[in-house]
Design a protein around this motif. Structure first.
Motif, PDB file in Angstrom:
ATOM      1  N   ARG A 117      -1.046   7.174   0.344  1.00  0.00           N
ATOM      2  CA  ARG A 117      -1.986   7.289   1.461  1.00  0.00           C
ATOM      3  C   ARG A 117      -2.115   8.739   1.917  1.00  0.00           C
ATOM      4  O   ARG A 117      -3.225   9.224   2.197  1.00  0.00           O
ATOM      5  CB  ARG A 117      -1.510   6.418   2.623  1.00  0.00           C
ATOM      6  N   CYS A 173       4.819  -4.661   2.285  1.00  0.00           N
ATOM      7  CA  CYS A 173       5.223  -3.269   2.519  1.00  0.00           C
ATOM      8  C   CYS A 173       4.233  -2.290   1.881  1.00  0.00           C
ATOM      9  O   CYS A 173       3.950  -1.217   2.437  1.00  0.00           O
ATOM     10  CB  CYS A 173       6.629  -3.040   1.979  1.00  0.00           C
ATOM     11  N   LEU A 174       3.696  -2.650   0.727  1.00  0.00           N
ATOM     12  CA  LEU A 174       2.686  -1.789   0.091  1.00  0.00           C
ATOM     13  C   LEU A 174       1.441  -1.681   0.976  1.00  0.00           C
ATOM     14  O   LEU A 174       0.881  -0.592   1.136  1.00  0.00           O
ATOM     15  CB  LEU A 174       2.319  -2.335  -1.285  1.00  0.00           C
ATOM     16  N   GLY A 180       2.269   0.584   3.929  1.00  0.00           N
ATOM     17  CA  GLY A 180       2.311   1.993   3.578  1.00  0.00           C
ATOM     18  C   GLY A 180       0.936   2.604   3.396  1.00  0.00           C
ATOM     19  O   GLY A 180       0.736   3.798   3.646  1.00  0.00           O
ATOM     20  N   LEU A 181      -0.042   1.806   2.955  1.00  0.00           N
ATOM     21  CA  LEU A 181      -1.398   2.311   2.740  1.00  0.00           C
ATOM     22  C   LEU A 181      -2.206   2.406   4.022  1.00  0.00           C
ATOM     23  O   LEU A 181      -3.303   2.969   4.014  1.00  0.00           O
ATOM     24  CB  LEU A 181      -2.137   1.407   1.746  1.00  0.00           C
ATOM     25  N   LEU A 229       6.463   4.880  -1.407  1.00  0.00           N
ATOM     26  CA  LEU A 229       5.447   5.116  -2.427  1.00  0.00           C
ATOM     27  C   LEU A 229       4.042   4.941  -1.857  1.00  0.00           C
ATOM     28  O   LEU A 229       3.163   5.791  -2.064  1.00  0.00           O
ATOM     29  CB  LEU A 229       5.672   4.153  -3.594  1.00  0.00           C
ATOM     30  N   ALA A 230       3.825   3.841  -1.132  1.00  0.00           N
ATOM     31  CA  ALA A 230       2.493   3.612  -0.566  1.00  0.00           C
ATOM     32  C   ALA A 230       2.145   4.663   0.478  1.00  0.00           C
ATOM     33  O   ALA A 230       0.997   5.117   0.561  1.00  0.00           O
ATOM     34  CB  ALA A 230       2.426   2.211   0.050  1.00  0.00           C
ATOM     35  N   SER A 246      12.027  -2.568  -0.396  1.00  0.00           N
ATOM     36  CA  SER A 246      11.096  -2.346   0.706  1.00  0.00           C
ATOM     37  C   SER A 246      10.980  -0.861   1.035  1.00  0.00           C
ATOM     38  O   SER A 246       9.886  -0.350   1.314  1.00  0.00           O
ATOM     39  CB  SER A 246      11.532  -3.130   1.939  1.00  0.00           C
ATOM     40  N   ILE A 283       7.552  -7.339  -0.421  1.00  0.00           N
ATOM     41  CA  ILE A 283       7.246  -6.051  -1.060  1.00  0.00           C
ATOM     42  C   ILE A 283       5.740  -5.821  -1.080  1.00  0.00           C
ATOM     43  O   ILE A 283       5.263  -4.699  -0.840  1.00  0.00           O
ATOM     44  CB  ILE A 283       7.831  -6.008  -2.489  1.00  0.00           C
ATOM     45  N   GLY A 284       4.959  -6.868  -1.382  1.00  0.00           N
ATOM     46  CA  GLY A 284       3.501  -6.724  -1.311  1.00  0.00           C
ATOM     47  C   GLY A 284       3.032  -6.338   0.080  1.00  0.00           C
ATOM     48  O   GLY A 284       2.121  -5.517   0.250  1.00  0.00           O
ATOM     49  N   ALA A 316       8.854   0.743  -1.674  1.00  0.00           N
ATOM     50  CA  ALA A 316       7.447   0.363  -1.528  1.00  0.00           C
ATOM     51  C   ALA A 316       6.793   1.106  -0.367  1.00  0.00           C
ATOM     52  O   ALA A 316       5.664   1.605  -0.486  1.00  0.00           O
ATOM     53  CB  ALA A 316       7.333  -1.146  -1.322  1.00  0.00           C
ATOM     54  N   LEU A 317       7.483   1.172   0.768  1.00  0.00           N
ATOM     55  CA  LEU A 317       6.933   1.897   1.917  1.00  0.00           C
ATOM     56  C   LEU A 317       6.760   3.381   1.613  1.00  0.00           C
ATOM     57  O   LEU A 317       5.742   3.992   1.975  1.00  0.00           O
ATOM     58  CB  LEU A 317       7.837   1.706   3.132  1.00  0.00           C
TER      59      LEU A 317
END
Length: 404
Positions: free
Chosen positions: A171, A115-116, A119-120, A166-167, A160, A112-113, A163-164
Motif C-alpha cells: 500500500r 489481515c491482507l 494492510g491494503l 507485506l500488505a 498475521s 490471514i486474508g 501479512a500485515l
C-alpha cells in the motif's frame, strides 16, 4: 445545500483494469463459500461442538470477509471477536488429542486474508494495534490450552504479522507511485503554464517597442502641430496640448508597467525585424546548409504584423535546421486579399541525423508562434506531411486588429 459524504470505496476500486477491480470481491467470495461449510463441519464433527453454535461461529468468522473488501477494520472487529469466542467455546467440549487449538486451520486462513485487506487499507498505527491485539489474545489463550492440543497461536502471530507488513508495504509503495504520478502531472502543467507566460512576456517585450514608437509619434505630432500649422485656433491648440500630455502619461505608464519584462536592456536599442529582414534570415539559413527557396514580398504591413511574420519564418527555419538538416525548404510570403500568407514547407532530410543538433531543445517555439498569431487576430496551421516533411502555414491580417 448539504454535501453528501462519499462512503468508503472497495479495495482496488481505482484500478484501470476491470479484473483488478473485481479481484478483491472474487477472493473474498471464494474464501467465504469455501471456509463457511468447512468451518461448520470441522467444529461440529472433529471438535464435537454443538451444531447450532458451530454454525453461528462459522457465519461470524467467514461472512464478514465480504465486508472486508469495503470496511476491513469493521470486519476485523467481528472476526476477531468470533475467533476468540470460538476458542473459548472449544474449551467446553472434549476435543480429541492432536487437534489444533485455539485457532483451527480454516480460521487461520480467513484471518490471514483479513489481515491482507487491512494492510491494503489502514494506516500503520492501526495495523500495529491489530497485530498487538492478536498477540495479546493469543498469549492469553495459551494459558488455558487443553492437554494434548496442537497449539496454533505462534503460527497465527507470525503469519498475521507477515501479512500485515507485506500488505502495508504494498500500500505504501502504491501511494508513493500515485503521489509521484500526480506530482508529475502538476509539474507538467506548471511547465506548460510557465512556457506560455515566458513566450507572452517575450512577445510583450518586442511589441512594447512597436507601441512605444507609435505613442512617441503621437506625442511629437500633438506637441508640434501648433508650430507646423499657422492659424491654429486657441481651442484646438489646447486640445492638442491635452492629447500630447495624455499620450506622454500613457507612454510613461506603459514603460513603467512593462519595464519589468525586460531582461536584456541593451536589446531595447535594436530595431525589431520585419518583412524586409526575412531575406537576410533565409540567406543565413542557406549558409547553414539548408537549401531554401524564397521570393521576397514588398507588401506594406504594420510593424506588429511584420514582426510576427519574421518570427514565424525564423522559428520554422530553426526547426528545419534542428530536425531536418539539409532538407529542401520553400518559404513563401504573399499578399492574398486582406491577409498576409506565410508558408514554410520542408521535405524530409536527405539522411536521418546521427543525433539531434540540440539535445536540450524544448519545442516551445510553436507555443510562441501561436501566441503571436492569436494576438494580432491571425491563424496558423502546423503539422507533418505524408512524405516526411513539415509545413507551417499562417495567415495574418494586413491591418492590425482593433482591440478597443
Amino acid at each position: 445545500m448539504p454535501t453528501v459524504k462519499e462512503g468508503p470505496r472497495a479495495l482496488f476500486a481505482e484500478a484501470s483494469r476491470w479484473w483488478v477491480r473485481l479481484l478483491p470481491w472474487g477472493v473474498a467470495f471464494v474464501l467465504c463459500v469455501t471456509l463457511l461449510p468447512t468451518t461448520v463441519n470441522v467444529l461440529a464433527a472433529d471438535y464435537g461442538l454443538n451444531g447450532g453454535v458451530a454454525s453461528a461461529l462459522a457465519v461470524a468468522q467467514t461472512v464478514p470477509l465480504l465486508l472486508a473488501v469495503v470496511r476491513p477494520l469493521q470486519a476485523w472487529y467481528v472476526i476477531f471477536a468470533a475467533d476468540v469466542a470460538g476458542a473459548l467455546a472449544l474449551l467446553t467440549v472434549e476435543a480429541g488429542a492432536g487437534l489444533v487449538w485455539p485457532f483451527p486451520p480454516m480460521e487461520i486462513i480467513g484471518y490471514i486474508g483479513l489481515c491482507l485487506a487491512l494492510g491494503l487499507r489502514e494506516r500503520h498505527r492501526t495495523l500495529l494495534a491489530v497485530w498487538l491485539a492478536t498477540v495479546s489474545a493469543t498469549v492469553a489463550l495459551e494459558f488455558a490450552a487443553p492437554d494434548g492440543a496442537s497449539r496454533s497461536g505462534i503460527l497465527l502471530i507470525i503469519l498475521s504479522g507477515v501479512a500485515l507488513l507485506l500488505a502495508g508495504a504494498l500500500r505504501e509503495q502504491y501511494e508513493v507511485k500515485r503521489r509521484l504520478v500526480a506530482q508529475e502531472a502538476i509539474s507538467e502543467a506548471e511547465r506548460e503554464r510557465r512556457t506560455l507566460l515566458e513566450e507572452r512576456a517575450r512577445i510583450a517585450r518586442e511589441l512594447h517597442d512597436v507601441v512605444a514608437h507609435h505613442m512617441s509619434v503621437i506625442t511629437i505630432q500633438a506637441d508640434t502641430a501648433a508650430y507646423r500649422h499657422e492659424g491654429v485656433p486657441p481651442g484646438v491648440r489646447d486640445e492638442l496640448a491635452s492629447i500630447a500630455a495624455t499620450a506622454r502619461r500613457s507612454l510613461n505608464e506603459m514603460r513603467r508597467l512593462l519595464g519589468v519584462l525586460r531582461e536584456e536592456p541593451r536589446s531595447e536599442l535594436a530595431p525589431q525585424p520585419g518583412l524586409r529582414q526575412i531575406g537576410q534570415l533565409v540567406e543565413a539559413t542557406a549558409r547553414a546548409g539548408v537549401p531554401v527557396e524564397f521570393g521576397p514580398c514588398d507588401t506594406e504591413v504594420s510593424e506588429a504584423v511584420g514582426l510576427t511574420a519574421y518570427r514565424i519564418v525564423q522559428e520554422a527555419l530553426a526547426n528545419v535546421v534542428r530536425h531536418a538538416p539539409g532538407a529542401p525548404t520553400h518559404v513563401s510570403v504573399s499578399e492574398e486579399g486582406e491577409r498576409l500568407t506565410i508558408v514554410v514547407v520542408n521535405g524530409p532530410p536527405p539522411s536521418p541525423p546521427a543525433a539531434p543538433l540540440e539535445a536540450n531543445a524544448t519545442g516551445h517555439g510553436l507555443v510562441g508562434m501561436r501566441e503571436r498569431v492569436r494576438l494580432i487576430g491571425g491563424t496558423v496551421d502546423v503539422g507533418p506531411l505524408p512524405d516526411g516533411g513539415f509545413r507551417v502555414a499562417a495567415r495574418l491580417p494586413l491591418a492590425e486588429r482593433d482591440l478597443t
